[in-house]
Each structure stands twice: as structure tokens, then as C-alpha cells.
Design a protein around this motif. Structure first.
Motif, short mmCIF file in Angstrom:
data_model
loop_
_atom_site.label_atom_id
_atom_site.label_comp_id
_atom_site.label_asym_id
_atom_site.label_seq_id
_atom_site.Cartn_x
_atom_site.Cartn_y
_atom_site.Cartn_z
N GLN A 83 0.72 -1.35 0.39
CA GLN A 83 -0.33 0.21 -0.60
C GLN A 83 1.05 0.95 0.37
O GLN A 83 2.23 1.32 0.61
CB GLN A 83 -0.66 0.22 1.29
N GLY A 84 0.77 2.40 -0.94
CA GLY A 84 1.41 3.66 -0.80
C GLY A 84 2.50 3.69 -1.63
O GLY A 84 2.99 2.11 -2.05
N TRP A 85 3.43 4.96 -1.30
CA TRP A 85 4.41 4.49 -1.58
C TRP A 85 5.78 4.95 -0.24
O TRP A 85 6.61 5.28 -1.07
CB TRP A 85 4.87 5.73 -3.24
N HIS B 13 8.11 0.26 -1.62
CA HIS B 13 6.95 0.19 -2.10
C HIS B 13 6.31 -0.38 -3.74
O HIS B 13 5.83 -0.69 -4.01
CB HIS B 13 6.12 1.31 -1.70
N LEU B 14 7.68 -0.13 -4.73
CA LEU B 14 7.55 0.47 -5.95
C LEU B 14 7.19 -1.47 -6.31
O LEU B 14 6.96 -1.44 -8.01
CB LEU B 14 8.53 1.59 -6.75
N LEU C 138 -3.49 3.15 -14.24
CA LEU C 138 -4.53 3.31 -13.07
C LEU C 138 -5.24 2.14 -12.31
O LEU C 138 -5.35 2.64 -11.21
CB LEU C 138 -6.40 3.85 -14.06
N LEU C 139 -5.43 1.12 -13.20
CA LEU C 139 -5.73 -0.13 -11.99
C LEU C 139 -4.68 -0.26 -11.23
O LEU C 139 -5.11 -1.15 -10.24
CB LEU C 139 -5.61 -1.23 -12.98
N PHE D 182 -3.34 -1.10 -5.32
CA PHE D 182 -2.28 -0.30 -4.56
C PHE D 182 -1.63 0.35 -3.77
O PHE D 182 -1.10 0.91 -2.83
CB PHE D 182 -0.54 -1.10 -5.73
N ASN D 183 -3.31 1.66 -4.48
CA ASN D 183 -3.00 2.72 -3.51
C ASN D 183 -1.81 3.73 -3.83
O ASN D 183 -1.13 4.17 -3.19
CB ASN D 183 -3.39 2.35 -2.32
N TRP D 184 -1.10 3.32 -4.86
CA TRP D 184 -0.36 3.95 -5.65
C TRP D 184 -0.31 5.65 -5.69
O TRP D 184 -1.34 6.03 -7.15
CB TRP D 184 0.57 3.44 -6.64
#
Length: 327
Positions: free
Chosen positions: A167-169, A188-189, A263-264, A269-271
Motif C-alpha cells: 500500500q502507498g509508496w 514499495h515500487l 490506473l488499475l 496498491f493505493n499508489w
């Protein structure tokens, strides 16, 4: 060459203008009233307040007039204000652009490099068990939807092995400093870039394999081998340069699909990139932000296609000579 580049840039500007107009018209003919979104549920029943909001944002004017006004603002770099975030669309997009560029660039680099190497390897040994296994894996990877791949990786690396963040970065407790920041973002990537890159890795490996098999049968390759050049020199210095042209072509054509896939992936992953911003804007009917994201995405796709055309002249000198002969 300069005339050709100038002509393509002029075409790109005309295409961007057409995209701006089309996006604006498509969004404004969809059902719903942005004024009700702006005032919220508490004020949606007050007709006077709704009329005031429409007049404030120019929503009471004809669509064609709104379109002309919007194009004029876009030409000056003004993308409007966000209804929900209450700040300029330009600043919102500027904050979200870098994560998307990082995600797309990483996924594309991984897919191109790994896919090309797999394609070259399988072309050099087309009947080996590893070649057949790579072909099967490529077909499986190509058939997997990107959101399904993301969900499977989340389950595998978060629930089963608990090795990577999903989740997030950024973590709240990441180590301060430049190196700590880079390491945290890189960690996170991994999963988002892997999710987005796997499907294109499969495509590029199949494409580079087919192209390399054709190039390896060319007369100049046989001549290079007859001169006594090493096999690695023949493959990577002579054959690969021509075999990679179809891959470069597909990269330019698929860049729009790559952004759509982002976009998906960003949603799964809430990026915090443009894809997530577009998704939130659709849910909140924040038309100004959505138009801005579509505009920036269109510019990126058009720029990628223009860059692809320019890369042709670097990879294959014959294309450069044809461009000069036309001028």
C-alpha cells in the motif's frame, strides 16, 4: 530532419487540441450536475444556492461557450480549480505526476529489457526445453488481467510471505534522508511495477523472439558469421539492432494502454499517482481534475509516439536516409 520534426510537432499540437475538445464534450454530456456535487448533500435541495454555484463556475452557460473558455484557459496553462480538493488542478497533477512517471518508467524498462533478453535467448535456442517453457509462461502472462495479477501478488507477498509492502509508496516509519527515502520508495515500487510490467514482458518476449528468428536468417547475419565474428557479437551487435525495431514500434502504440493499466495498478496498491487521482475524481465527479488528468495523459501518449518516431532514426539509419530524401 528538422522540417520533419517540426511537422510532427505541429500535428501533435493539433491532436492535443482535438483531444481537449473531445474530452470536455464527453464529460459534459454525461448525466449528473456538478453543482450538486460542489454544494454537497446539505445544500443540494436549495435551488438558489445551486443557481449561484452554476453562475460562479460558469455551468449556466452553453456547452460550446464553456468549451471555448476552457480551451482558452488551457492554452495559458490554467487547468481550473478542483471542486473537492479546493486547490488548483495544476498543483494536484504536479504532485501526482512523478509517482505515475516512476511507476510507468520502471515497469516499461523492466518489461523491455527482460522481454527482449528472453526473446533473444529463446530465438537462439528455439527448440530447447527452456525456450518452450518461456513461450508457455509468456502466453500465461499475456492472458492474465493486470488487476488480477496485482491482487494475487498482494495475497502472496502480504498474506503468505509478508515480504513487501502493498500500500502507498511510503511507510510512516521510514528512515529519514535521501538514501532512506529512495530505499523506501523502491521497496514499495516492486509489486506495482512487477504487476504492470509482467503482461508487457510477455508481449515483448514473443515479439522480440519472432523478430530475432527472422533477422537471424538474413544474409548480412550469415555474412557476419562467415567473417568469423563471435556469436555474441553477431546477435547483440548486428541482429538485435534490427530485431528491436518492432518492439520499439509496439512500445509507442501501447503507451496509452500502459497508462490505462497504471490506473488499475495504482488503485489496487493505493499508489498516489495520476491513475488514483483520476479514479477518485470519477467517484466525486470532480470534472476539472478529471479533464486535467486526461489532458496530461494524452500529452504523455502523444509525446511517447513522437519519441518513438525519433528513436527509429537512431536505431535504423535507413529510416534517417528516407527522411532526408523526402525533404
Amino acid at each position: 530532419m528538422l522540417r520533419s520534426i517540426a511537422a510532427r510537432i505541429a500535428q501533435a499540437l493539433g491532436l492535443i487540441l482535438a483531444v481537449v475538445a473531445l474530452n470536455f464534450l464527453l464529460i459534459h454530456i454525461t448525466p449528473g450536475d456538478p453543482a450538486t456535487v460542489i454544494v454537497g448533500e446539505s445544500g443540494a435541495g436549495d435551488p438558489e444556492l445551486l443557481e449561484e454555484i452554476r453562475a460562479q463556475y460558469g455551468l449556466d452557460r452553453p456547452v460550446i461557450v464553456q468549451l471555448g473558455s476552457y480551451i482558452g484557459r488551457v492554452a495559458t496553462g490554467d487547468l481550473g480549480e478542483s471542486y473537492f480538493f479546493n486547490q488548483s488542478v495544476s498543483s494536484l497533477i504536479a504532485n501526482r505526476l512523478w509517482p505515475t512517471v516512476l511507476l510507468v518508467a520502471t515497469a516499461l524498462t523492466f518489461a523491455v529489457v527482460a522481454g527482449t533478453l528472453v526473446g533473444v535467448f529463446t530465438a537462439r535456442r528455439p527448440e530447447s526445453p527452456l525456450s518452450h517453457s518461456a513461450t508457455v509462461l509468456a502466453l500465461v502472462g499475456f492472458s492474465m488481467p493486470v488487476f488480477w495479477t496485482g491482487i494475487m501478488l498482494v495475497i502472496l507477498f502480504a498474506s503468505v510471505w509478508n515480504l513487501l509492502p502493498v500500500q502507498g509508496w511510503h511507510d510512516v516509519s521510514y528512515t529519514p534522508g535521501v538514501l532512506g527515502n529512495i530505499a523506501d520508495v523502491a521497496e514499495h515500487l516492486v509489486l506495482p511495477a512487477l504487476t504492470l510490467g509482467l503482461i508487457y514482458l510477455a508481449q515483448y518476449s514473443r515479439l522480440s523472439r519472432a523478430s530475432m528468428l527472422e533477422v537471424l536468417e538474413s544474409d548480412y547475419v550469415r555474412t557476419a558469421r562467415a567473417k568469423g565474428l563471435s556469436e555474441s557479437s553477431v546477435v547483440y551487435k548486428h541482429a538485435l539492432r534490427n530485431a528491436i525495431i518492432p518492439v520499439v514500434t509496439v512500445i509507442g502504440l501501447q503507451f496509452g494502454a500502459l497508462l490505462s493499466g497504471a490506473l488499475l495498478v495504482e488503485t489496487v496498491f493505493n499508489w498516489p499517482g495520476l491513475g488514483r487521482l483520476a479514479f477518485d475524481s470519477i467517484l466525486r465527479r470532480d470534472t476539472s481534475v478529471l479533464l486535467g488528468v486526461l489532458l496530461v495523459s494524452s500529452v504523455m501518449v502523444i509525446a511517447a509516439n513522437l519519441l518513438t518516431d525519433l528513436l527509429y532514426t537512431v536505431i535504423d539509419p535507413r529510416i534517417r536516409l528516407r527522411e532526408r530524401s523526402r525533404v
